[in-house]
Design a protein around this motif. Sequence first.
Motif, PDB file in Angstrom:
ATOM      1  N   UNK A  26      10.235   9.086  -4.131  1.00 51.52           N
ATOM      2  CA  UNK A  26      11.666   8.962  -4.490  1.00 51.52           C
ATOM      3  C   UNK A  26      12.376  10.312  -4.436  1.00 51.52           C
ATOM      4  N   UNK A  27      11.715  11.359  -4.959  1.00 50.43           N
ATOM      5  CA  UNK A  27      12.331  12.697  -4.942  1.00 50.43           C
ATOM      6  C   UNK A  27      12.606  13.149  -3.512  1.00 50.43           C
ATOM      7  N   UNK A  28      11.712  12.786  -2.598  1.00 51.72           N
ATOM      8  CA  UNK A  28      11.926  13.161  -1.194  1.00 51.72           C
ATOM      9  C   UNK A  28      13.249  12.577  -0.704  1.00 51.72           C
ATOM     10  N   UNK A  29      13.503  11.340  -1.077  1.00 56.02           N
ATOM     11  CA  UNK A  29      14.761  10.701  -0.656  1.00 56.02           C
ATOM     12  C   UNK A  29      15.947  11.324  -1.371  1.00 56.02           C
ATOM     13  N   UNK A  30      15.763  11.645  -2.650  1.00 52.82           N
ATOM     14  CA  UNK A  30      16.858  12.304  -3.391  1.00 52.82           C
ATOM     15  C   UNK A  30      17.217  13.634  -2.737  1.00 52.82           C
ATOM     16  N   UNK A  31      16.189  14.309  -2.197  1.00 56.15           N
ATOM     17  CA  UNK A  31      16.423  15.613  -1.564  1.00 56.15           C
ATOM     18  C   UNK A  31      16.881  15.481  -0.121  1.00 56.15           C
ATOM     19  N   UNK A  32      16.985  14.252   0.367  1.00 59.24           N
ATOM     20  CA  UNK A  32      17.586  14.059   1.688  1.00 59.24           C
ATOM     21  C   UNK A  32      16.655  13.632   2.801  1.00 59.24           C
ATOM     22  N   UNK A  33      15.382  13.365   2.521  1.00 61.30           N
ATOM     23  CA  UNK A  33      14.482  12.902   3.591  1.00 61.30           C
ATOM     24  C   UNK A  33      14.981  11.560   4.124  1.00 61.30           C
ATOM     25  N   UNK A  34      14.851  11.371   5.441  1.00 61.88           N
ATOM     26  CA  UNK A  34      15.299  10.108   6.040  1.00 61.88           C
ATOM     27  C   UNK A  34      14.218   9.035   5.957  1.00 61.88           C
ATOM     28  N   UNK A  35      12.992   9.469   5.815  1.00 60.65           N
ATOM     29  CA  UNK A  35      11.871   8.533   5.706  1.00 60.65           C
ATOM     30  C   UNK A  35      10.649   9.263   5.181  1.00 60.65           C
ATOM     31  N   UNK A  36       9.720   8.535   4.655  1.00 60.81           N
ATOM     32  CA  UNK A  36       8.479   9.135   4.163  1.00 60.81           C
ATOM     33  C   UNK A  36       7.327   8.232   4.601  1.00 60.81           C
ATOM     34  N   UNK A  37       6.320   8.828   5.210  1.00 56.78           N
ATOM     35  CA  UNK A  37       5.120   8.024   5.438  1.00 56.78           C
ATOM     36  C   UNK A  37       3.907   8.772   4.927  1.00 56.78           C
ATOM     37  N   UNK A  38       2.983   7.986   4.410  1.00 55.25           N
ATOM     38  CA  UNK A  38       1.783   8.554   3.809  1.00 55.25           C
ATOM     39  C   UNK A  38       0.618   8.235   4.737  1.00 55.25           C
ATOM     40  N   UNK A  39      -0.130   9.264   5.117  1.00 50.54           N
ATOM     41  CA  UNK A  39      -1.269   9.048   6.002  1.00 50.54           C
ATOM     42  C   UNK A  39      -2.554   9.307   5.227  1.00 50.54           C
ATOM     43  N   UNK A  40      -3.280   8.241   4.979  1.00 52.38           N
ATOM     44  CA  UNK A  40      -4.524   8.372   4.222  1.00 52.38           C
ATOM     45  C   UNK A  40      -5.726   8.125   5.105  1.00 52.38           C
ATOM     46  N   UNK A  41      -6.898   8.343   4.533  1.00 49.62           N
ATOM     47  CA  UNK A  41      -8.141   8.062   5.259  1.00 49.62           C
ATOM     48  C   UNK A  41      -8.266   6.550   5.462  1.00 49.62           C
ATOM     49  N   UNK A  42      -9.203   6.163   6.292  1.00 45.34           N
ATOM     50  CA  UNK A  42      -9.446   4.733   6.509  1.00 45.34           C
ATOM     51  C   UNK A  42      -9.829   4.084   5.191  1.00 45.34           C
ATOM     52  N   UNK A  43      -9.393   2.841   5.018  1.00 46.62           N
ATOM     53  CA  UNK A  43      -9.726   2.136   3.768  1.00 46.62           C
ATOM     54  C   UNK A  43     -11.238   1.952   3.692  1.00 46.62           C
ATOM     55  N   UNK A  44     -11.777   2.303   2.544  1.00 43.92           N
ATOM     56  CA  UNK A  44     -13.227   2.248   2.377  1.00 43.92           C
ATOM     57  C   UNK A  44     -13.896   3.593   2.619  1.00 43.92           C
ATOM     58  N   UNK A  45     -13.135   4.543   3.192  1.00 36.95           N
ATOM     59  CA  UNK A  45     -13.708   5.860   3.491  1.00 36.95           C
ATOM     60  C   UNK A  45     -13.211   6.957   2.555  1.00 36.95           C
ATOM     61  N   UNK A  46     -12.560   6.573   1.456  1.00 42.51           N
ATOM     62  CA  UNK A  46     -11.981   7.594   0.572  1.00 42.51           C
ATOM     63  C   UNK A  46     -13.111   8.362  -0.137  1.00 42.51           C
ATOM     64  N   UNK A  47     -13.001   9.696  -0.101  1.00 35.03           N
ATOM     65  CA  UNK A  47     -14.002  10.528  -0.798  1.00 35.03           C
ATOM     66  C   UNK A  47     -13.950  10.299  -2.305  1.00 35.03           C
ATOM     67  N   UNK A  48     -12.789   9.862  -2.749  1.00 37.10           N
ATOM     68  CA  UNK A  48     -12.625   9.615  -4.192  1.00 37.10           C
ATOM     69  C   UNK A  48     -12.589   8.111  -4.471  1.00 37.10           C
ATOM     70  N   UNK A  49     -13.142   7.352  -3.557  1.00 37.50           N
ATOM     71  CA  UNK A  49     -13.306   5.892  -3.636  1.00 37.50           C
ATOM     72  C   UNK A  49     -12.034   5.068  -3.519  1.00 37.50           C
ATOM     73  N   UNK A  50     -11.026   5.365  -4.395  1.00 35.78           N
ATOM     74  CA  UNK A  50      -9.865   4.471  -4.439  1.00 35.78           C
ATOM     75  C   UNK A  50      -8.551   5.156  -4.096  1.00 35.78           C
ATOM     76  N   UNK A  51      -8.614   6.438  -3.729  1.00 31.97           N
ATOM     77  CA  UNK A  51      -7.380   7.212  -3.523  1.00 31.97           C
ATOM     78  C   UNK A  51      -6.397   6.547  -2.578  1.00 31.97           C
ATOM     79  N   UNK A  52      -6.892   6.131  -1.393  1.00 27.28           N
ATOM     80  CA  UNK A  52      -5.959   5.562  -0.412  1.00 27.28           C
ATOM     81  C   UNK A  52      -5.468   4.163  -0.809  1.00 27.28           C
ATOM     82  N   UNK A  53      -6.274   3.449  -1.605  1.00 27.60           N
ATOM     83  CA  UNK A  53      -5.809   2.136  -2.095  1.00 27.60           C
ATOM     84  C   UNK A  53      -4.687   2.331  -3.122  1.00 27.60           C
TER      85      UNK A  53
END
Lengths: 124, 222
Positions: A26-53
């Motif tokens: 949300x802050x990114x949009x407040x600061x003027x970003x036109x879009x935000x995308x999050x790129x995570x590891x493949x599902x099931x491959x998270x080093x921290x188990x649930x991070x990308x979920x």
Amino acid sequence: MRLSYPTSIKIIRVPCTGKVDVIHILRSFEKGADGVYVVGCMEGDCHFNKGNFRARKRVEQAQKLLEDIGIGGERVKMYNLSSSEAPLFVEYAKEMSEKILELGPNPIKEAKKSLRGQNEAVSG
Amino acid sequence: MIVAERKPIDEIIEKIKDYNKILLLGCNECVTVCEAGGKKEVGVLASALRMYFLNKGKEILIDEITLERQCDHEYLEEIRDRIDQYDAVLSLACGVGVQFMADKYLSTPVYPGVNTCFLGATEKRGLWTERCQACGQCILASTGGICPISRCAKRVLNGPCGGSTNGKCELSKELDCAWQLIIDRLKAMDRLDDYEKLADIKDWSSDRAGGPRKVVREDVQE
């Protein structure tokens, strides 16, 4: 592999996508970003188990909120890839960039500009 | 704890749309645990509201404060010196906090940002269920620690009723029959004899039937 991706994209590095919270998006949009995308590891491959979920859930929350307030939920998206998939990274970057170009600039940015213009007109 | 849920954003916007300076007030207790009105939810809602109003061509000031509790004088006093800076307060505390705020700051409008739902427990993250109706006469000692007042739709004192099928309530296949749970637990504790004892007629005067309630402890009063 020296691939290029759209220069309009600014990368913010996080230790794991599980670190990304709704407020960061949300802050990114407040600061003027036109879009935000999050790129995570493949599902099931998270080093921290649930991070990308967790990230996916938060992206969905942000989409709903942005939809509710009229900014548009389509401006936020979650992607998954493995760290060796540079061509896919580029493909996603281009896809998102095209999507945002199609949607146009963040209405908040425009609203801020027009409000600033009004204020200057009043004070001038 | 008291379980609450954030109101739909449209409803919140409708209530505060005519104000220019708003204090968004969170609470660090129950509503933080049920992820409805803690510091994080205050931040997210404030950001969303600011953007909504900007998009409508209106710049609105939304300050964010999260108090330790909104149901105690000492914490609510912390905002006394700045409350006059705001046109209204949007409180993400439960109904108790909102009312305490209204009592204390007579001339400042206060709006609830959450719907206060029930007294419940966190079964898992994102799932809260009702466990107590604060009836004022606890009978858990004779029901194996499972409350038929809050967990049985009919508040049956000598259950189960005829709507109990395969351990589920007739209201929904997902809803456990409280009396089935009570029997299972009494059985596990080898106390099924207790099940045979008929419950006395409950004194409902300590429930809402007797009007607004209070607890007075003169021994601890100052």
